[in-house]
Motif scaffolding. Sequence first.
Motif, PDB file in Angstrom:
ATOM      1  N   GLN A 191      38.523 -50.867 -27.891  1.00  0.00           N
ATOM      2  CA  GLN A 191      39.946 -50.626 -28.065  1.00  0.00           C
ATOM      3  C   GLN A 191      40.261 -49.612 -29.171  1.00  0.00           C
ATOM      4  N   HIS A 192      39.337 -49.368 -30.099  1.00  0.00           N
ATOM      5  CA  HIS A 192      39.579 -48.387 -31.158  1.00  0.00           C
ATOM      6  C   HIS A 192      39.135 -46.999 -30.717  1.00  0.00           C
ATOM      7  N   ALA A 193      39.626 -45.991 -31.429  1.00  0.00           N
ATOM      8  CA  ALA A 193      39.233 -44.612 -31.127  1.00  0.00           C
ATOM      9  C   ALA A 193      37.743 -44.413 -31.369  1.00  0.00           C
ATOM     10  N   SER A 194      37.205 -45.024 -32.425  1.00  0.00           N
ATOM     11  CA  SER A 194      35.777 -44.968 -32.686  1.00  0.00           C
ATOM     12  C   SER A 194      35.036 -45.866 -31.700  1.00  0.00           C
ATOM     13  N   PRO A 195      33.854 -45.440 -31.221  1.00  0.00           N
ATOM     14  CA  PRO A 195      33.114 -46.291 -30.284  1.00  0.00           C
ATOM     15  C   PRO A 195      32.502 -47.513 -30.948  1.00  0.00           C
ATOM     16  N   ASN A 196      32.558 -47.574 -32.297  1.00  0.00           N
ATOM     17  CA  ASN A 196      31.839 -48.625 -33.018  1.00  0.00           C
ATOM     18  C   ASN A 196      32.723 -49.611 -33.774  1.00  0.00           C
ATOM     19  N   SER A 197      33.850 -49.164 -34.311  1.00  0.00           N
ATOM     20  CA  SER A 197      34.572 -49.982 -35.283  1.00  0.00           C
ATOM     21  C   SER A 197      35.171 -51.245 -34.688  1.00  0.00           C
ATOM     22  N   ALA A 198      35.475 -51.248 -33.389  1.00  0.00           N
ATOM     23  CA  ALA A 198      36.067 -52.443 -32.786  1.00  0.00           C
ATOM     24  C   ALA A 198      35.025 -53.480 -32.380  1.00  0.00           C
ATOM     25  N   GLN A 199      33.758 -53.128 -32.420  1.00  0.00           N
ATOM     26  CA  GLN A 199      32.721 -54.050 -31.948  1.00  0.00           C
ATOM     27  C   GLN A 199      32.732 -55.353 -32.748  1.00  0.00           C
ATOM     28  N   THR A 200      32.607 -55.249 -34.063  1.00  0.00           N
ATOM     29  CA  THR A 200      32.557 -56.463 -34.885  1.00  0.00           C
ATOM     30  C   THR A 200      33.942 -57.085 -35.061  1.00  0.00           C
ATOM     31  N   GLU A 236      39.883 -57.876 -41.522  1.00  0.00           N
ATOM     32  CA  GLU A 236      39.413 -56.718 -40.765  1.00  0.00           C
ATOM     33  C   GLU A 236      38.347 -55.938 -41.516  1.00  0.00           C
ATOM     34  N   THR A 237      38.538 -55.748 -42.822  1.00  0.00           N
ATOM     35  CA  THR A 237      37.565 -54.950 -43.561  1.00  0.00           C
ATOM     36  C   THR A 237      36.244 -55.690 -43.712  1.00  0.00           C
ATOM     37  N   VAL A 238      36.273 -57.023 -43.854  1.00  0.00           N
ATOM     38  CA  VAL A 238      35.020 -57.782 -43.879  1.00  0.00           C
ATOM     39  C   VAL A 238      34.337 -57.708 -42.521  1.00  0.00           C
ATOM     40  N   ALA A 239      35.107 -57.853 -41.444  1.00  0.00           N
ATOM     41  CA  ALA A 239      34.531 -57.790 -40.103  1.00  0.00           C
ATOM     42  C   ALA A 239      33.879 -56.441 -39.840  1.00  0.00           C
ATOM     43  N   GLU A 240      34.592 -55.357 -40.159  1.00  0.00           N
ATOM     44  CA  GLU A 240      34.037 -54.023 -39.917  1.00  0.00           C
ATOM     45  C   GLU A 240      32.842 -53.754 -40.814  1.00  0.00           C
ATOM     46  N   ASN A 241      32.958 -54.120 -42.087  1.00  0.00           N
ATOM     47  CA  ASN A 241      31.895 -53.797 -43.039  1.00  0.00           C
ATOM     48  C   ASN A 241      30.726 -54.770 -43.003  1.00  0.00           C
ATOM     49  N   THR A 242      30.826 -55.831 -42.223  1.00  0.00           N
ATOM     50  CA  THR A 242      29.633 -56.630 -41.958  1.00  0.00           C
ATOM     51  C   THR A 242      28.576 -55.752 -41.315  1.00  0.00           C
ATOM     52  N   SER A 243      29.010 -54.819 -40.496  1.00  0.00           N
ATOM     53  CA  SER A 243      28.076 -53.851 -39.919  1.00  0.00           C
ATOM     54  C   SER A 243      27.725 -52.762 -40.920  1.00  0.00           C
ATOM     55  N   ASP A 244      28.727 -52.040 -41.422  1.00  0.00           N
ATOM     56  CA  ASP A 244      28.475 -50.893 -42.293  1.00  0.00           C
ATOM     57  C   ASP A 244      27.809 -51.279 -43.608  1.00  0.00           C
ATOM     58  N   GLY A 245      28.199 -52.434 -44.168  1.00  0.00           N
ATOM     59  CA  GLY A 245      27.729 -52.790 -45.496  1.00  0.00           C
ATOM     60  C   GLY A 245      26.500 -53.666 -45.529  1.00  0.00           C
ATOM     61  N   GLU A 246      26.139 -54.300 -44.401  1.00  0.00           N
ATOM     62  CA  GLU A 246      25.020 -55.235 -44.441  1.00  0.00           C
ATOM     63  C   GLU A 246      24.084 -55.104 -43.246  1.00  0.00           C
ATOM     64  N   ILE A 247      24.566 -55.341 -42.034  1.00  0.00           N
ATOM     65  CA  ILE A 247      23.661 -55.410 -40.892  1.00  0.00           C
ATOM     66  C   ILE A 247      23.007 -54.063 -40.606  1.00  0.00           C
ATOM     67  N   ALA A 248      23.798 -53.002 -40.515  1.00  0.00           N
ATOM     68  CA  ALA A 248      23.224 -51.677 -40.248  1.00  0.00           C
ATOM     69  C   ALA A 248      22.239 -51.253 -41.346  1.00  0.00           C
ATOM     70  N   PRO A 249      22.596 -51.364 -42.644  1.00  0.00           N
ATOM     71  CA  PRO A 249      21.594 -51.037 -43.674  1.00  0.00           C
ATOM     72  C   PRO A 249      20.332 -51.885 -43.564  1.00  0.00           C
ATOM     73  N   MET A 250      20.467 -53.180 -43.237  1.00  0.00           N
ATOM     74  CA  MET A 250      19.289 -54.032 -43.088  1.00  0.00           C
ATOM     75  C   MET A 250      18.373 -53.515 -41.981  1.00  0.00           C
ATOM     76  N   LEU A 251      18.959 -53.118 -40.857  1.00  0.00           N
ATOM     77  CA  LEU A 251      18.154 -52.616 -39.743  1.00  0.00           C
ATOM     78  C   LEU A 251      17.418 -51.338 -40.131  1.00  0.00           C
ATOM     79  N   TYR A 252      18.115 -50.428 -40.803  1.00  0.00           N
ATOM     80  CA  TYR A 252      17.461 -49.180 -41.213  1.00  0.00           C
ATOM     81  C   TYR A 252      16.435 -49.420 -42.318  1.00  0.00           C
ATOM     82  N   LEU A 253      16.718 -50.352 -43.211  1.00  0.00           N
ATOM     83  CA  LEU A 253      15.744 -50.702 -44.247  1.00  0.00           C
ATOM     84  C   LEU A 253      14.484 -51.302 -43.624  1.00  0.00           C
TER      85      LEU A 253
END
Length: 326
Positions: free
Chosen positions: A249-258, A152-169
């Motif tokens: 399905q999660h309370a956050s609109p983003n965390s369940a996506q990945t 779960e933490t790898v799935a969620e942080n694929t966005s927070d730790g890699e994909i999202a930073p790449m897009l903003y970079l």
Amino acid sequence: MIYHMIAFVGGFFLDLIMGDPYNFPHPVRWIGRLISAIEKHDLGEEDTKALSGEQKRRCGRRLVLLVCGTTILVTAFVLLLAYGIHPMAGCLVEMFLTYQTLALRCLCKESKKVYICLRDKTLEDARYAVSMIVGRDTQNLSPTGVAKAAIETVAENTSDGEIAPMLYLALGGPILGLTYKAINTMDSMVGYKNDRYSDFGRCAAKLDDLVNFLPARISALCLWVASVFLGKDYDAKRAWRIYRRDRYQHASPNSAQTEAMAAGSLGIRLAGDASYFGKIVNKPTLGDATRAIVYEDILRMNRLAYGAAVFCLLLCLGIMGLILAF
């Protein structure tokens, strides 16, 4: 833009090769220390200052302004100074800051430690290893629970730790990339819904939801593309079906996506109830339990994350190429 593209690609591969060396100066650690110092000044130790909810919210808004403003100013100063010395010096500094903004190698390395502990060591070792990368209580997790937490933490942080930073970079270089990391770090430190942080961390949590809204969905699509190409351990058709069904399905609109996309791709069930700070938090499940979770799924999730990152690299280069063309 050419220097920016070189720095972007170089920073991406530095992260894949080196990861985050321990005890190495890191901008995100400095941002964390700044957040901690402001928090202690505003709230005191163990919430010792008697502040109303509105006062805490006001302090939280000031925290966001101070941390984001400091990150932008310091990063811009360093880059301007480096490019002022020589364009190649600026490119190298930008490459280093890009590398420091990404965290996929480190995330997968830490999750692999969990896999090794489950395979070769004791359950206590595995619980300790996973406690280093998750926010939940781990002392009572079963082997399946440990593996699930790591996935779960790898799935969620694929966005927070890699994909999202790449897009903003790609869009704004290290200034925008590190500002995103500052927002994400604030949310991870003060974005909890408990007595101390529910008011103080509200602004940071809402801003984190905002800046992750599009990246979380792009990250899920990157995982889906990786599922298409990575072979028989992954099912892209099922991944898309589960994603459409469970992504909110999660309370956050983003965390369940990945997480929903990963659960569908791997054919396992993720999420569900978990303990945080000694309190059970009820969460819906994501995916269908077409088979039991095994510790090898941690490595499968890591490969899926790497595949998504490579596709995102190509996407970002395409975006930067279009900007350069026009």
